[in-house]
Design a protein around this motif. Structure first.
Motif, mmCIF file in Angstrom:
data_model
loop_
_atom_site.group_PDB
_atom_site.id
_atom_site.type_symbol
_atom_site.label_atom_id
_atom_site.label_comp_id
_atom_site.label_asym_id
_atom_site.label_seq_id
_atom_site.Cartn_x
_atom_site.Cartn_y
_atom_site.Cartn_z
ATOM 1 N N HIS A 158 58.158 43.304 3.628
ATOM 2 C CA HIS A 158 57.193 44.259 4.207
ATOM 3 C C HIS A 158 56.910 44.082 5.703
ATOM 4 O O HIS A 158 56.646 45.084 6.375
ATOM 5 C CB HIS A 158 55.886 44.251 3.404
ATOM 6 C CG HIS A 158 55.128 42.969 3.468
ATOM 7 N ND1 HIS A 158 55.421 41.893 2.667
ATOM 8 C CD2 HIS A 158 54.100 42.581 4.262
ATOM 9 C CE1 HIS A 158 54.594 40.907 2.951
ATOM 10 N NE2 HIS A 158 53.782 41.291 3.921
ATOM 11 N N PRO A 159 56.976 42.863 6.270
ATOM 12 C CA PRO A 159 56.738 42.816 7.724
ATOM 13 C C PRO A 159 57.801 43.589 8.507
ATOM 14 O O PRO A 159 57.521 44.176 9.553
ATOM 15 C CB PRO A 159 56.803 41.310 8.042
ATOM 16 C CG PRO A 159 56.490 40.639 6.741
ATOM 17 C CD PRO A 159 57.107 41.500 5.703
ATOM 18 N N ASP B 144 54.013 48.500 21.027
ATOM 19 C CA ASP B 144 54.779 47.273 20.786
ATOM 20 C C ASP B 144 53.870 46.164 20.253
ATOM 21 O O ASP B 144 54.282 45.347 19.431
ATOM 22 C CB ASP B 144 55.438 46.794 22.087
ATOM 23 C CG ASP B 144 56.591 47.696 22.512
ATOM 24 O OD1 ASP B 144 57.055 48.504 21.679
ATOM 25 O OD2 ASP B 144 57.011 47.595 23.676
ATOM 26 N N GLU B 145 52.634 46.113 20.750
ATOM 27 C CA GLU B 145 51.695 45.084 20.288
ATOM 28 C C GLU B 145 51.379 45.280 18.800
ATOM 29 O O GLU B 145 51.259 44.307 18.047
ATOM 30 C CB GLU B 145 50.398 45.133 21.108
ATOM 31 C CG GLU B 145 50.546 44.649 22.535
ATOM 32 C CD GLU B 145 51.152 45.688 23.470
ATOM 33 O OE1 GLU B 145 51.388 46.839 23.050
ATOM 34 O OE2 GLU B 145 51.387 45.338 24.638
ATOM 35 N N MET B 146 51.255 46.526 18.389
ATOM 36 C CA MET B 146 51.003 46.792 16.960
ATOM 37 C C MET B 146 52.229 46.416 16.133
ATOM 38 O O MET B 146 52.107 45.949 15.002
ATOM 39 C CB MET B 146 50.644 48.264 16.742
ATOM 40 C CG MET B 146 49.258 48.620 17.220
ATOM 41 S SD MET B 146 47.957 47.749 16.328
ATOM 42 C CE MET B 146 48.281 48.340 14.689
ATOM 43 N N ILE B 147 53.404 46.616 16.702
ATOM 44 C CA ILE B 147 54.635 46.197 16.002
ATOM 45 C C ILE B 147 54.615 44.678 15.832
ATOM 46 O O ILE B 147 54.968 44.156 14.776
ATOM 47 C CB ILE B 147 55.892 46.661 16.771
ATOM 48 C CG1 ILE B 147 55.986 48.191 16.734
ATOM 49 C CG2 ILE B 147 57.160 46.029 16.191
ATOM 50 C CD1 ILE B 147 57.099 48.781 17.589
ATOM 51 N N ASN B 148 54.156 43.952 16.860
ATOM 52 C CA ASN B 148 54.069 42.494 16.753
ATOM 53 C C ASN B 148 53.115 42.090 15.627
ATOM 54 O O ASN B 148 53.409 41.185 14.836
ATOM 55 C CB ASN B 148 53.606 41.877 18.081
ATOM 56 C CG ASN B 148 53.572 40.356 18.020
ATOM 57 O OD1 ASN B 148 52.565 39.769 17.647
ATOM 58 N ND2 ASN B 148 54.683 39.721 18.349
ATOM 59 N N GLY C 155 55.245 31.051 14.202
ATOM 60 C CA GLY C 155 55.635 30.562 15.512
ATOM 61 C C GLY C 155 55.810 31.673 16.524
ATOM 62 O O GLY C 155 56.081 31.410 17.683
ATOM 63 N N ARG C 156 55.655 32.903 16.081
ATOM 64 C CA ARG C 156 55.885 33.996 17.008
ATOM 65 C C ARG C 156 54.759 35.031 17.098
ATOM 66 O O ARG C 156 54.984 36.120 17.579
ATOM 67 C CB ARG C 156 57.192 34.711 16.663
ATOM 68 C CG ARG C 156 58.426 33.958 17.131
ATOM 69 C CD ARG C 156 59.687 34.798 16.991
ATOM 70 N NE ARG C 156 59.595 36.080 17.677
ATOM 71 C CZ ARG C 156 59.788 36.239 18.972
ATOM 72 N NH1 ARG C 156 60.041 35.207 19.732
ATOM 73 N NH2 ARG C 156 59.706 37.437 19.520
ATOM 74 N N PRO C 157 53.567 34.743 16.615
ATOM 75 C CA PRO C 157 52.515 35.751 16.808
ATOM 76 C C PRO C 157 51.909 35.626 18.200
ATOM 77 O O PRO C 157 50.818 35.122 18.386
ATOM 78 C CB PRO C 157 51.495 35.422 15.700
ATOM 79 C CG PRO C 157 51.698 33.984 15.395
ATOM 80 C CD PRO C 157 53.086 33.606 15.830
ATOM 81 N N GLN C 158 52.638 36.108 19.198
ATOM 82 C CA GLN C 158 52.202 35.919 20.592
ATOM 83 C C GLN C 158 51.006 36.777 20.965
ATOM 84 O O GLN C 158 50.320 36.511 21.943
ATOM 85 C CB GLN C 158 53.333 36.258 21.572
ATOM 86 C CG GLN C 158 54.622 35.532 21.336
ATOM 87 C CD GLN C 158 55.561 36.337 20.465
ATOM 88 O OE1 GLN C 158 55.138 37.103 19.595
ATOM 89 N NE2 GLN C 158 56.848 36.158 20.663
ATOM 90 N N VAL C 159 50.795 37.842 20.203
ATOM 91 C CA VAL C 159 49.650 38.706 20.485
ATOM 92 C C VAL C 159 48.422 38.120 19.776
ATOM 93 O O VAL C 159 48.507 37.748 18.600
ATOM 94 C CB VAL C 159 49.945 40.152 20.013
ATOM 95 C CG1 VAL C 159 48.735 41.048 20.200
ATOM 96 C CG2 VAL C 159 51.153 40.710 20.761
ATOM 97 N N LEU C 160 47.329 38.018 20.495
ATOM 98 C CA LEU C 160 46.134 37.369 19.958
ATOM 99 C C LEU C 160 45.707 37.943 18.607
ATOM 100 O O LEU C 160 45.370 37.203 17.671
ATOM 101 C CB LEU C 160 44.987 37.537 20.972
ATOM 102 C CG LEU C 160 43.725 36.778 20.608
ATOM 103 C CD1 LEU C 160 43.832 35.326 21.000
ATOM 104 C CD2 LEU C 160 42.516 37.432 21.255
ATOM 105 N N GLU C 161 45.732 39.254 18.509
ATOM 106 C CA GLU C 161 45.271 39.901 17.281
ATOM 107 C C GLU C 161 46.175 39.534 16.100
ATOM 108 O O GLU C 161 45.713 39.469 14.960
ATOM 109 C CB GLU C 161 45.217 41.430 17.471
ATOM 110 C CG GLU C 161 44.130 41.892 18.443
ATOM 111 C CD GLU C 161 44.467 41.634 19.906
ATOM 112 O OE1 GLU C 161 45.665 41.435 20.218
ATOM 113 O OE2 GLU C 161 43.531 41.616 20.737
#
Ligand SMILES: [Fe+2]
Length: 191
Positions: free
Chosen positions: A130-131, A145-149, A160-166
Motif C-alpha cells: 500500500h505505500p 511531492d511532500e504528500m507522496i513522501n 530511514g527515509r521519512p525526510q519530511v517532518l510530517e
C-alpha cells in the motif's frame, strides 16, 4: 458505489482541520478514486475491513485506524508546539492531517473482500504494497511531492527515509497502533 458525502462524513472532524480547501477536496477525491479502483461498494465494507492483514487487528477497522493515526500524528505535533518555547522546525498541520487521512489509502487497492466474509491481499497488493500503490494514487491525483513522501515512506518502505517532518509523526503514530497488536499476538506484550 461510495459517494463523496460518505467519505466526507467518515472523516468530517479531521477534514475540518485542513485549512486549504483545495487540499481538503483532494483528500476526498483520492479516497473516492481509491474506492473506485479497489471496487469498494459501500462504507460498511470499509468499516468491516481490518486495518492490516499482517497481524490480528482484533476488530480495529480501516476507518478507525485512519482516524487514530491522523489524530495521533496531530497530537504529537501539538504536544511539541505546546511544550516548547520555540519549535525548531515548521510543522505543516494541513499536510499532517491530509497525510494521516491518506497514509494508508493504498490499502483500498492492497486488500479486497475474499467473498466469504473475510478479506485477503489483492493481486494489486501482491504486486505493490500500500505505500507504493498509495503513493502512485496520490501522485496521479496531483498531490505534492511532500504528500507522496508521507504515503510512500510512512511504513517499512520508508524506514530511514521519512525526510519530511510530517512523515515522521505519521510513521510514529502508525506504529503506535500496529506494534502493540503484533506484540500481543506474539505474547510479547507484558500486561
Ligand atoms: Fe497505517
Amino acid at each position: 458505489m461510495i459517494h463523496k458525502q460518505e467519505i466526507e462524513g467518515l472523516f468530517a472532524k479531521q477534514l475540518a482541520r485542513i485549512q486549504d480547501p483545495t487540499l481538503r477536496e483532494k483528500v476526498v477525491e483520492v479516497w473516492l478514486e481509491g474506492c473506485r479502483r479497489g471496487g469498494w461498494q459501500s462504507v460498511d465494507q470499509l468499516r468491516q475491513m481490518p486495518f492490516t492483514l499482517l497481524t490480528n487487528a482484533r476488530g480495529v477497522n480501516f476507518i478507525e485506524h485512519t482516524i487514530a493515526v491522523t489524530e495521533g500524528a496531530l497530537a504529537l505535533a501539538q504536544a511539541q508546539k505546546q511544550a516548547y518555547r520555540s519549535v525548531p522546525y515548521p510543522i505543516d498541520e494541513d499536510r499532517l492531517v491530509a497525510g494521516g487521512l491518506l497514509h494508508d489509502v493504498g490499502k483500498l487497492l492492497e486488500i479486497e473482500p475474499d467473498g466469504a466474509g473475510g478479506f485477503r491481499k489483492s493481486r494489486s497488493g501482491k504486486c505493490a504494497r500500500h505505500p507504493i500503490s498509495g503513493a502512485v494514487l496520490v501522485g496521479t491525483m496531483g498531490l505534492s511531492d511532500e504528500m507522496i513522501n508521507v504515503v510512500a515512506c510512512h511504513a517499512k518502505e520508508g524506514e530511514g527515509r521519512p525526510q519530511v517532518l510530517e512523515t515522521i509523526f505519521i510513521h510514529q503514530a502508525d506504529f503506535a497502533t500496529f506494534d502493540p497488536l503484533v506484540m500481543l499476538e506474539k505474547g510479547q506484550l507484558i500486561q
